[in-house]
Design a protein around this motif. Structure first.
Motif, PDB file in Angstrom:
ATOM      1  N   THR A   1      11.257  35.401  42.802  1.00 35.03           N
ATOM      2  CA  THR A   1      10.282  35.176  43.701  1.00 35.03           C
ATOM      3  C   THR A   1      10.888  34.083  44.872  1.00 35.03           C
ATOM      4  O   THR A   1      10.908  34.511  46.028  1.00 35.03           O
ATOM      5  CB  THR A   1       9.079  34.384  43.364  1.00 35.03           C
ATOM      6  OG1 THR A   1       8.513  35.595  42.285  1.00 35.03           O
ATOM      7  CG2 THR A   1       8.078  34.435  44.439  1.00 35.03           C
ATOM      8  N   CYS A   2      11.567  33.132  44.173  1.00 32.08           N
ATOM      9  CA  CYS A   2      12.464  32.185  45.138  1.00 32.08           C
ATOM     10  C   CYS A   2      13.743  32.304  45.408  1.00 32.08           C
ATOM     11  O   CYS A   2      14.263  32.245  46.430  1.00 32.08           O
ATOM     12  CB  CYS A   2      11.865  30.872  44.538  1.00 32.08           C
ATOM     13  SG  CYS A   2      10.001  30.120  44.493  1.00 32.08           S
ATOM     14  N   HIS A   3      14.338  32.784  44.229  1.00 33.74           N
ATOM     15  CA  HIS A   3      15.674  32.639  44.243  1.00 33.74           C
ATOM     16  C   HIS A   3      16.405  33.964  44.603  1.00 33.74           C
ATOM     17  O   HIS A   3      17.713  34.035  44.773  1.00 33.74           O
ATOM     18  CB  HIS A   3      16.368  32.319  42.705  1.00 33.74           C
ATOM     19  CG  HIS A   3      15.937  30.843  42.560  1.00 33.74           C
ATOM     20  ND1 HIS A   3      16.642  29.596  43.243  1.00 33.74           N
ATOM     21  CD2 HIS A   3      15.149  30.271  41.764  1.00 33.74           C
ATOM     22  CE1 HIS A   3      16.131  28.375  42.727  1.00 33.74           C
ATOM     23  NE2 HIS A   3      15.239  29.032  41.988  1.00 33.74           N
ATOM     24  N   GLY A   4      15.557  35.137  44.878  1.00 32.84           N
ATOM     25  CA  GLY A   4      16.079  36.480  45.135  1.00 32.84           C
ATOM     26  C   GLY A   4      16.342  37.201  43.673  1.00 32.84           C
ATOM     27  O   GLY A   4      16.993  36.462  43.012  1.00 32.84           O
ATOM     28  N   GLU A   5      16.285  38.479  43.736  1.00 30.46           N
ATOM     29  CA  GLU A   5      16.653  39.441  42.794  1.00 30.46           C
ATOM     30  C   GLU A   5      17.973  39.257  42.356  1.00 30.46           C
ATOM     31  O   GLU A   5      18.435  39.254  41.025  1.00 30.46           O
ATOM     32  CB  GLU A   5      15.898  40.746  43.012  1.00 30.46           C
ATOM     33  CG  GLU A   5      14.468  41.160  42.726  1.00 30.46           C
ATOM     34  CD  GLU A   5      14.220  42.467  42.689  1.00 30.46           C
ATOM     35  OE1 GLU A   5      15.093  43.201  42.209  1.00 30.46           O
ATOM     36  OE2 GLU A   5      12.965  42.692  42.975  1.00 30.46           O
ATOM     37  N   ALA A   6      18.863  39.018  43.238  1.00 30.75           N
ATOM     38  CA  ALA A   6      20.336  39.124  42.931  1.00 30.75           C
ATOM     39  C   ALA A   6      20.811  37.661  42.670  1.00 30.75           C
ATOM     40  O   ALA A   6      21.949  37.514  42.859  1.00 30.75           O
ATOM     41  CB  ALA A   6      21.021  39.773  44.201  1.00 30.75           C
ATOM     42  N   GLY A   7      19.996  36.941  42.857  1.00 27.84           N
ATOM     43  CA  GLY A   7      20.067  35.334  42.690  1.00 27.84           C
ATOM     44  C   GLY A   7      20.788  34.572  44.007  1.00 27.84           C
ATOM     45  O   GLY A   7      21.309  33.867  43.855  1.00 27.84           O
ATOM     46  N   ILE A   8      20.414  35.502  45.257  1.00 25.47           N
ATOM     47  CA  ILE A   8      20.832  34.943  46.602  1.00 25.47           C
ATOM     48  C   ILE A   8      19.579  35.001  47.528  1.00 25.47           C
ATOM     49  O   ILE A   8      19.087  36.075  47.766  1.00 25.47           O
ATOM     50  CB  ILE A   8      21.885  35.922  47.114  1.00 25.47           C
ATOM     51  CG1 ILE A   8      23.150  36.179  46.159  1.00 25.47           C
ATOM     52  CG2 ILE A   8      22.506  35.360  48.561  1.00 25.47           C
ATOM     53  CD1 ILE A   8      24.093  36.824  46.782  1.00 25.47           C
ATOM     54  N   PRO A   9      19.132  33.827  47.451  1.00 26.80           N
ATOM     55  CA  PRO A   9      17.700  33.572  48.595  1.00 26.80           C
ATOM     56  C   PRO A   9      18.162  33.733  50.148  1.00 26.80           C
ATOM     57  O   PRO A   9      19.345  34.026  50.389  1.00 26.80           O
ATOM     58  CB  PRO A   9      17.241  32.203  48.327  1.00 26.80           C
ATOM     59  CG  PRO A   9      18.509  31.484  47.948  1.00 26.80           C
ATOM     60  CD  PRO A   9      19.692  32.576  47.250  1.00 26.80           C
ATOM     61  N   GLU A  10      17.170  34.055  50.752  1.00 30.86           N
ATOM     62  CA  GLU A  10      17.062  34.276  52.158  1.00 30.86           C
ATOM     63  C   GLU A  10      17.807  33.022  52.681  1.00 30.86           C
ATOM     64  O   GLU A  10      17.979  31.997  52.323  1.00 30.86           O
ATOM     65  CB  GLU A  10      15.972  34.372  52.816  1.00 30.86           C
ATOM     66  CG  GLU A  10      15.132  35.549  52.373  1.00 30.86           C
ATOM     67  CD  GLU A  10      15.769  36.822  52.977  1.00 30.86           C
ATOM     68  OE1 GLU A  10      16.608  36.893  53.968  1.00 30.86           O
ATOM     69  OE2 GLU A  10      15.847  37.995  52.006  1.00 30.86           O
ATOM     70  N   GLY A  11      18.678  33.392  53.729  1.00 31.62           N
ATOM     71  CA  GLY A  11      19.427  32.074  54.509  1.00 31.62           C
ATOM     72  C   GLY A  11      18.949  30.947  55.032  1.00 31.62           C
ATOM     73  O   GLY A  11      19.257  29.918  54.812  1.00 31.62           O
ATOM     74  N   THR A  12      17.462  31.191  55.332  1.00 29.41           N
ATOM     75  CA  THR A  12      16.655  29.883  55.748  1.00 29.41           C
ATOM     76  C   THR A  12      16.009  29.347  54.505  1.00 29.41           C
ATOM     77  O   THR A  12      14.825  28.384  54.768  1.00 29.41           O
ATOM     78  CB  THR A  12      15.738  30.386  56.830  1.00 29.41           C
ATOM     79  OG1 THR A  12      14.699  31.554  56.337  1.00 29.41           O
ATOM     80  CG2 THR A  12      16.392  30.752  58.106  1.00 29.41           C
ATOM     81  N   SER A  13      16.067  29.827  53.309  1.00 33.11           N
ATOM     82  CA  SER A  13      15.312  29.474  52.268  1.00 33.11           C
ATOM     83  C   SER A  13      15.624  28.176  51.751  1.00 33.11           C
ATOM     84  O   SER A  13      16.695  27.697  51.979  1.00 33.11           O
ATOM     85  CB  SER A  13      15.394  30.489  51.003  1.00 33.11           C
ATOM     86  OG  SER A  13      15.211  29.934  49.863  1.00 33.11           O
ATOM     87  N   PRO A  14      14.782  27.260  51.328  1.00 36.64           N
ATOM     88  CA  PRO A  14      15.061  25.769  50.669  1.00 36.64           C
ATOM     89  C   PRO A  14      15.486  26.083  49.071  1.00 36.64           C
ATOM     90  O   PRO A  14      15.689  25.099  48.562  1.00 36.64           O
ATOM     91  CB  PRO A  14      13.776  25.110  50.771  1.00 36.64           C
ATOM     92  CG  PRO A  14      12.677  26.294  50.681  1.00 36.64           C
ATOM     93  CD  PRO A  14      13.406  27.556  51.152  1.00 36.64           C
TER      94      PRO A  14
END
Length: 252
Positions: free
Chosen positions: A77-90
């Motif tokens: 949910t926070c870290h992304g399914e591939a383990g790579i969050p959105e670029g603006t993510s904290p």
């Protein structure tokens, strides 16, 4: 034997016996003493989180990461399914992190050594084995290939990474984390491609000692000597090391 003759003989025997006793004591006292056997140095016991992280099954961790468990939200949910969050993510990128590093962070959250209003309750809701399983699963997530994005490169951030700042007694970040944030070993995480907001928040947390789970306290000392402008420069620099695939997609 007359009494006059017996007395000197008895006296001589007494002197001989006493003298022999003194001689024995002297010999024992002066003889080299065997040094007590020194105990062999024993390695420090491995923490439970480290043992579990080695043995854990990543397939079990995938369920926790992707779907969540026991009303605990999924990591994706926070870290992304591939383990790579959105670029603006904290939130940090987990792809490319070692199981040992992630397991230690979760253990630190659970014990209150590292505090975060979102991660602390999640880590405490997972048992040691579950934390190890999700940590092991993270190692299966492919890290992004990174390259310098010249348009976003911040020269001050690059200087602090490659050289450091002698006047501020700050070594180059690359000495520990690998040049250009590639990461080194299992406990020195990659910084390349981490979201800018996350890097700013963690450097500030080290700077104000709200984060104190660096075992050797190096980050606390370094961050305390960074100005807010330097923290922003580093965050801009490392976050600008974008995945090659993203750069290719953005090219006209």
């Amino acid at each position: 034997m007359s009494r006059a003759t017996a007395i000197p003989i008895i006296g001589a025997l007494v002197v001989a016996v006493v003298g022999a006793g003194v001689l024995v004591r002297l010999l024992v006292h002066n003889s080299p003493q065997e040094a007590p056997a020194r105990a062999s140095p024993q390695p420090a016991p491995q923490p439970e989180w480290a043992r579990q992280a080695v043995l854990a099954n990543p397939a079990d961790g995938e369920v926790i990461y992707v779907r969540g468990v026991n009303n605990i939200p999924s990591c994706a949910t926070c870290h992304g399914e591939a383990g790579i969050p959105e670029g603006t993510s904290p939130y940090p990128r987990l792809a490319g992190q070692s199981a040992e590093y992630v397991a230690k962070q979760l253990d630190d959250y659970a014990r209150g050594v590292r505090v975060n209003e979102q991660m602390t309750p999640i880590a405490r809701a997972l048992n040691v084995q579950q934390r190890a399983q999700v940590s092991r699963y993270v190692t299966t997530l492919k890290p992004p290939e990174t390259a310098l994005s010249a348009a976003a490169l911040n020269e001050r951030g690059r200087q602090l990474d490659e050289v450091g700042d002698n006047d501020l007694a700050i070594p180059g970040c690359g000495n520990c984390h690998g040049l250009r944030g590639r990461g080194e070993g299992v406990m020195l995480p990659p910084l390349a491609g981490q979201p800018r907001a996350y890097l700013v928040s963690q450097l500030n947390a080290f700077r104000t000692q709200r984060r104190q789970n660096d075992t050797v306290e190096i980050m606390e000392g370094i961050a305390s000597r960074l100005s807010p402008e330097d923290i922003e420069a580093l965050a801009q620099y490392f976050s600008s090391l974008r995945p090659l695939r993203a750069e290719a997609a953005a090219s006209p």
